[in-house]
Scaffold this motif. Structure first.
Motif, PDB file in Angstrom:
ATOM      1  N   CYS A   1      -5.427   8.719   2.970  1.00 49.43           N
ATOM      2  CA  CYS A   1      -5.978   7.394   2.671  1.00 49.43           C
ATOM      3  C   CYS A   1      -4.839   6.402   2.419  1.00 49.43           C
ATOM      4  N   LEU A   2      -4.927   5.243   3.006  1.00 45.73           N
ATOM      5  CA  LEU A   2      -3.987   4.161   2.740  1.00 45.73           C
ATOM      6  C   LEU A   2      -4.577   3.364   1.583  1.00 45.73           C
TER       7      LEU A   2
ATOM      8  N   ASP B   1      -4.487   0.430  -1.335  1.00 42.70           N
ATOM      9  CA  ASP B   1      -3.922  -0.894  -1.572  1.00 42.70           C
ATOM     10  C   ASP B   1      -3.669  -1.194  -3.041  1.00 42.70           C
TER      11      ASP B   1
ATOM     12  N   PRO C   1       0.822  -1.217   0.000  1.00 42.96           N
ATOM     13  CA  PRO C   1       0.000   0.000   0.000  1.00 42.96           C
ATOM     14  C   PRO C   1       0.860   1.273   0.000  1.00 42.96           C
TER      15      PRO C   1
ATOM     16  N   VAL D   1       0.463   5.706   0.837  1.00 46.18           N
ATOM     17  CA  VAL D   1      -0.345   6.721   1.510  1.00 46.18           C
ATOM     18  C   VAL D   1      -0.581   7.860   0.528  1.00 46.18           C
TER      19      VAL D   1
END
Length: 183
Positions: free
Chosen positions: A172-173, A175, A157, A159
């Motif tokens: 938001c992280l 993926d 992931p 950021v």
């Protein structure tokens, strides 16, 4: 109209203005007091928690940001009441623009960068790297094509965050590349 709330604490020879002295800023203000300076608490209009958190903090004075920087600076000058202004310190992230503008107005050392880049995460990362410190790999852009190449080169992931926000606002992280694009 100038909003001043005098405390029973007497002003000392030197004073430090702490803008938005909540959370860590409250600790900074306490340290400033321990070092012998009077503390003038200045609440920015952006601060949402209200000034009730400092009622027992022992500040020499409490001020609130006024309509423009000139009026606010005049209120600070009045609050100094002959004391030397030793510093203007930002105690909370909401107060960064006000602390920077006041520092500029009074000719104080500015630790907040230019007003244009006060909260720009990419500028902050570039400054950290320029100082020779470890910094996160990062890229900044206004549109997806500006940053797409970076997303293709990184492991997920990752950021994703807006360049000009405070704290974790908009972070938001992600993926996947598609999730990063949507964010």
């Amino acid at each position: 109209m100038v909003h001043l709330e005098r405390r029973t604490v007497k002003m000392r020879r030197s004073a430090v203005v702490v803008v938005d002295p909540y959370s860590t800023g409250r600790c900074i203000a306490a340290e400033v007091q321990e070092r012998g300076h009077a503390v003038i608490a200045l609440w920015s209009n952006d601060h949402l928690a209200g000034s009730d958190v400092i009622k027992s903090a022992g500040y020499a004075m409490e001020l609130h940001e006024l309509e423009d920087i000139s009026q606010t600076a005049n209120a600070v000058h009045e609050a100094l009441a002959g004391s030397v202004l030793a510093a203007i310190i930002c105690g909370g992230e909401d107060g960064i623009p006000l602390a920077g503008a006041l520092s500029e107005h009074f000719g104080c050392l500015q630790l907040y960068g230019t007003r244009k880049n006060l909260r720009n995460k990419q500028v902050q990362q570039d400054m950290v790297a320029a100082a020779g410190l470890h910094s996160a790999r990062s890229v900044s852009g206004e549109k997806w094509p500006d940053v797409a190449w970076f997303c293709k080169s990184e492991l997920f992931p990752i950021v994703v965050k807006p360049a000009e926000c405070a704290g974790s606002e908009g972070v938001c992280l992600c993926d996947s590349e598609e999730e990063a694009r949507r964010h």
